[in-house]
Every structure is written in structure tokens, then in C-alpha cells.
Design an enzyme around this catalytic site. Structure first.
Site, PDB file in Angstrom:
ATOM      1  N   LYS A  75       0.870  -1.181   0.000  1.00  0.00           N
ATOM      2  CA  LYS A  75       0.000   0.000   0.000  1.00  0.00           C
ATOM      3  C   LYS A  75       0.906   1.229   0.000  1.00  0.00           C
ATOM      4  O   LYS A  75       1.205   1.819   1.042  1.00  0.00           O
ATOM      5  CB  LYS A  75      -0.936  -0.033   1.222  1.00  0.00           C
ATOM      6  CG  LYS A  75      -2.113   0.913   1.124  1.00  0.00           C
ATOM      7  CD  LYS A  75      -3.136   0.610   2.209  1.00  0.00           C
ATOM      8  CE  LYS A  75      -4.165   1.702   2.342  1.00  0.00           C
ATOM      9  NZ  LYS A  75      -5.056   1.846   1.180  1.00  0.00           N
TER      10      LYS A  75
HETATM   11  N1  PPE Z   1      -7.834  -1.369  -2.968  1.00  0.00           N
HETATM   12  C1  PPE Z   1      -7.274  -0.139  -2.865  1.00  0.00           C
HETATM   13  C2  PPE Z   1      -6.565   0.422  -4.035  1.00  0.00           C
HETATM   14  C3  PPE Z   1      -7.390   0.574  -1.670  1.00  0.00           C
HETATM   15  O1  PPE Z   1      -6.837   1.777  -1.579  1.00  0.00           O
HETATM   16  C4  PPE Z   1      -8.101   0.025  -0.593  1.00  0.00           C
HETATM   17  C5  PPE Z   1      -8.260   0.774   0.691  1.00  0.00           C
HETATM   18  C6  PPE Z   1      -8.662  -1.275  -0.740  1.00  0.00           C
HETATM   19  C7  PPE Z   1      -8.491  -1.925  -1.942  1.00  0.00           C
HETATM   20  C8  PPE Z   1      -9.387  -1.964   0.389  1.00  0.00           C
HETATM   21  O2  PPE Z   1      -8.498  -2.379   1.381  1.00  0.00           O
HETATM   22  P1  PPE Z   1      -8.926  -2.504   2.916  1.00  0.00           P
HETATM   23  O3  PPE Z   1      -9.120  -1.124   3.427  1.00  0.00           O
HETATM   24  O4  PPE Z   1      -7.792  -3.205   3.568  1.00  0.00           O
HETATM   25  O5  PPE Z   1     -10.190  -3.290   2.941  1.00  0.00           O
HETATM   26  N2  PPE Z   1      -8.225   2.173   0.581  1.00  0.00           N
HETATM   27  C9  PPE Z   1      -7.998   2.980   1.740  1.00  0.00           C
HETATM   28  C10 PPE Z   1      -7.687   4.420   1.389  1.00  0.00           C
HETATM   29  C11 PPE Z   1      -8.800   5.295   0.964  1.00  0.00           C
HETATM   30  C12 PPE Z   1      -8.340   6.733   0.797  1.00  0.00           C
HETATM   31  O6  PPE Z   1      -8.973   7.466  -0.003  1.00  0.00           O
HETATM   32  O7  PPE Z   1      -7.400   7.176   1.452  1.00  0.00           O
HETATM   33  C13 PPE Z   1      -9.109   2.813   2.768  1.00  0.00           C
HETATM   34  O8  PPE Z   1     -10.201   2.345   2.442  1.00  0.00           O
HETATM   35  O9  PPE Z   1      -8.856   3.117   3.926  1.00  0.00           O
END
Ligand code: PPE
Length: 312
Positions: A159
Site C-alpha cells: 500500500k
Molecule cells: N484497494 C485499494 C486500491 C485501496 O486503496 C483500498 C483501501 C482497498 C483496496 C481496500 O483495502 P482494505 O481497506 O484493507 O479493505 N483504501 C484505503 C484508502 C482510501 C483513501 O482514499 O485514502 C481505505 O479504504 O482506507
């Protein structure tokens, strides 16, 4: 989606005022995108405030840093405790938690090794990520003209702040075209994920989500939904999804810490089902929020209480 500032931000072991949380302009992160971060929610429950899957988020942060050869100068437990302390110091009942590890100021040029690894943790109040009412009504999205990063270019399992330049292209295109979000395909043309969410489709009571090889972030909400869906008796498969599979699915929804479980009503103006929120999506949403709100027992140990849990 408006956000609500908090008072203090944790920066390398010290609390500083929100408005004074600055770094040097020649920090490596500013020039080369050298940041690895997390995002998770802290929910208000009957037993007090609790972070959802904090340990898993911290584990993923360390994994992201390992991929980028960054050693976090704190033990996992220290970062975990610092997240909880930041919530307590800011007296937040419910908030979003953002730990960031980045390369600071030390040297110029691409080589990061002479720039210190810094850690900061901020918390803020955050409403529905894809707009007010998104969780109840669903959102309208488009398939992006931008692909997600190719394998062996930017590691999708990390990430990394830099990955979000791709996310921004997806998001900006969607917003400018009047959609709430974009769905990116991978470089082979298979469905990958949203700019900040994983995606699931439902067909004949079977859930399907792209495998980790389809340039997706290994989402912790994705994992939670896979677990809950199986417990509710649904079959879940991780399989490549062709673009057109989106248009003919019974139900489609996003998962993410910020987006939670957001139903998708329309894709490229084509209704998903009849365009309303699907029954399985609704059922999973209810199960998820029953756990995050403490209404249902935390049978997987997903909640970390910010203070001692109030006994029932
Ligand atoms: N894909 C991406 C690209 C992504 O950024 C997130 C979370 C996910 C999948 C889902 O992952 P999880 O949160 O572990 O279920 N994106 C984070 C950032 C959002 C932002 O705008 O900043 C979030 O949801 O916290």
C-alpha cells in the site's frame, strides 16, 4: 466527503498540533512517492470504541515496508499502541486512523537509503467514503480507461503512496464524468479494483472477487467479507472477472476500510440487477456492521478496544 480534523498527530513518537504537523519540503517522499500507509476505522460499540482489525492493518504496513526495503524504527506493538493512544489523546469515539511510514529528509536523489524512515499517525472523523447515502442507495460508477499497474512494475500488494497516482487518474476521470468512482481493469483486461476499494460480484448466490494476481490490494475488508459470506453459507471464489461480467452480475459491491460495504447500482449507466441494492449485499452489510457496532459477538477477535472493554 467532508472530514473532521482532530487535535493532535503522532509524529515519530511525539504528539504535535494538527496545524503544526509539517515535514521538510526536500523529504524523499515529496519527490518520489516514498510512503507506505494504512487506513482503518475505529467504531463506537456498546463496550466502548474499538478499531477494526488493527493488528492485520499493522501487519500489512510492515509487509508493505518490507517490499520497499524500509525498516520501521518501532516494534509492531509500539505502532499498534501509538494508534490507540492517538485515538485516546484526540478523544475520538469514532474515527478513521491513518498510519504512514515515509522516507524523510536526509539526501537528494532517487536512492532512498540515506533518508530516515519516519512514522506518523493521524486520526480524523470520516463519513461515508463514496458520498452521503452511498451505503443505502448504492453508487454509479464507470469502468476506467486507465488500467491498474502491471505486474512487476508497482507492487500492488504494497500500500504505497505512489500507487495512488494511478488511483487518482481513475478517480479524477470518474468524477469529471459524473460518477462516484471508477473500476479499473488490470493490464490484461480483467477486472481489478476501484481506486480505493476491492470489488465483488454475485451471481446465483456465489460471490466472486478478483484474485491477488489481478493487481489488487489484499484488502482486509475483502478478507472479512470472504469470511462472513462463507459463514452465511455462500460459496466464494477468487477468479478472474471479464469486464462484461460486471454488466450481467446479479449484484456488485465495493469493500474497503473507508468505503466499508458500498453497493454498486450502475456501471457505465447499465443497471446492476434492477439498479437497487442486492439482497446478499445487504445481508453482508448488516453482518459486517453488526460486528463493527458490537451488536453481534466479535467471534473472530476483529475488534481492539481503545480503552478496556466495558463489561456487558
Ligand atoms: N484497494 C485499494 C486500491 C485501496 O486503496 C483500498 C483501501 C482497498 C483496496 C481496500 O483495502 P482494505 O481497506 O484493507 O479493505 N483504501 C484505503 C484508502 C482510501 C483513501 O482514499 O485514502 C481505505 O479504504 O482506507
Amino acid at each position: 466527503m467532508p472530514f473532521e480534523k482532530s487535535e493532535k498527530i503522532w509524529m515519530s513518537g511525539k504528539f504535535v498540533n494538527w496545524d503544526d504537523a509539517n515535514i521538510h519540503i526536500l523529504s524523499h517522499v515529496i519527490h518520489y512517492g516514498t510512503s507506505l500507509f494504512e487506513g482503518l476505522r475505529c467504531y463506537k460499540t456498546k463496550k466502548g470504541s474499538a478499531c477494526f482489525r488493527l493488528q492485520e492493518h499493522i501487519d500489512r504496513l510492515y509487509d508493505s515496508c518490507k517490499i520497499y526495503r524500509m525498516e520501521i524504527p518501532y516494534a509492531k506493538q509500539e505502532i499498534l499502541d501509538a494508534c490507540l493512544e492517538t485515538i485516546r489523546v484526540n478523544k475520538m469515539e469514532e474515527c478513521y486512523v491513518r498510519p504512514v511510514v515515509y522516507r524523510g529528509y536526509g539526501d537528494v536523489g532517487v536512492n532512498p537509503f540515506n533518508c530516515p524512515v519516519e512514522v506518523t499517525i493521524a486520526v480524523w472523523g470520516w463519513g461515508q467514503y463514496l458520498g452521503e447515502g452511498a451505503l443505502d442507495k448504492g453508487v454509479s460508477v464507470r469502468v476506467s480507461s486507465w488500467a491498474r499497474m502491471a505486474p512487476n512494475t508497482f507492487p500492488a500488494l504494497a500500500k504505497c503512496g505512489a500507487n495512488y497516482m494511478n488511483s487518482q487518474l481513475i478517480k479524477m476521470e470518474a468524477v469529471k464524468d459524473g460518477y462516484m468512482e471508477g473500476i479499473a481493469l488490470d493490464v490484461y483486461g480483467y477486472v481489478s479494483e476501484g481506486s480505493g476499494e476491492n470489488i465483488f460480484i454475485v451471481n446465483d448466490d456465489v460471490l466472486c472477487t478478483p484474485p491477488l494476481g489481478a493487481s489488487v490490494l489484499p484488502g482486509i475488508t475483502r478478507d472479512s467479507i470472504i469470511t462472513l459470506a462463507k459463514e452465511l453459507g455462500y460459496e466464494v471464489v477468487e477468479q478472474l472477472i471479464p469486464r462484461e461480467g460486471l454488466y450481467i452480475a446479479d449484484e456488485v459491491f465495493f469493500t474497503g476500510s473507508a468505503a466499508e460495504i458500498t453497493p454498486i447500482g450502475y456501471i457505465d449507466k447499465i443497471p446492476v440487477g434492477d439498479g437497487s441494492v442486492g439482497t446478499i449485499t445487504k445481508q453482508l452489510q448488516e453482518e459486517f456492521f453488526a460486528i463493527t457496532s458490537g451488536e453481534k459477538e466479535d467471534r473472530h477477535g476483529w475488534l481492539t478496544y481503545v480503552r478496556e472493554a466495558i463489561p456487558a
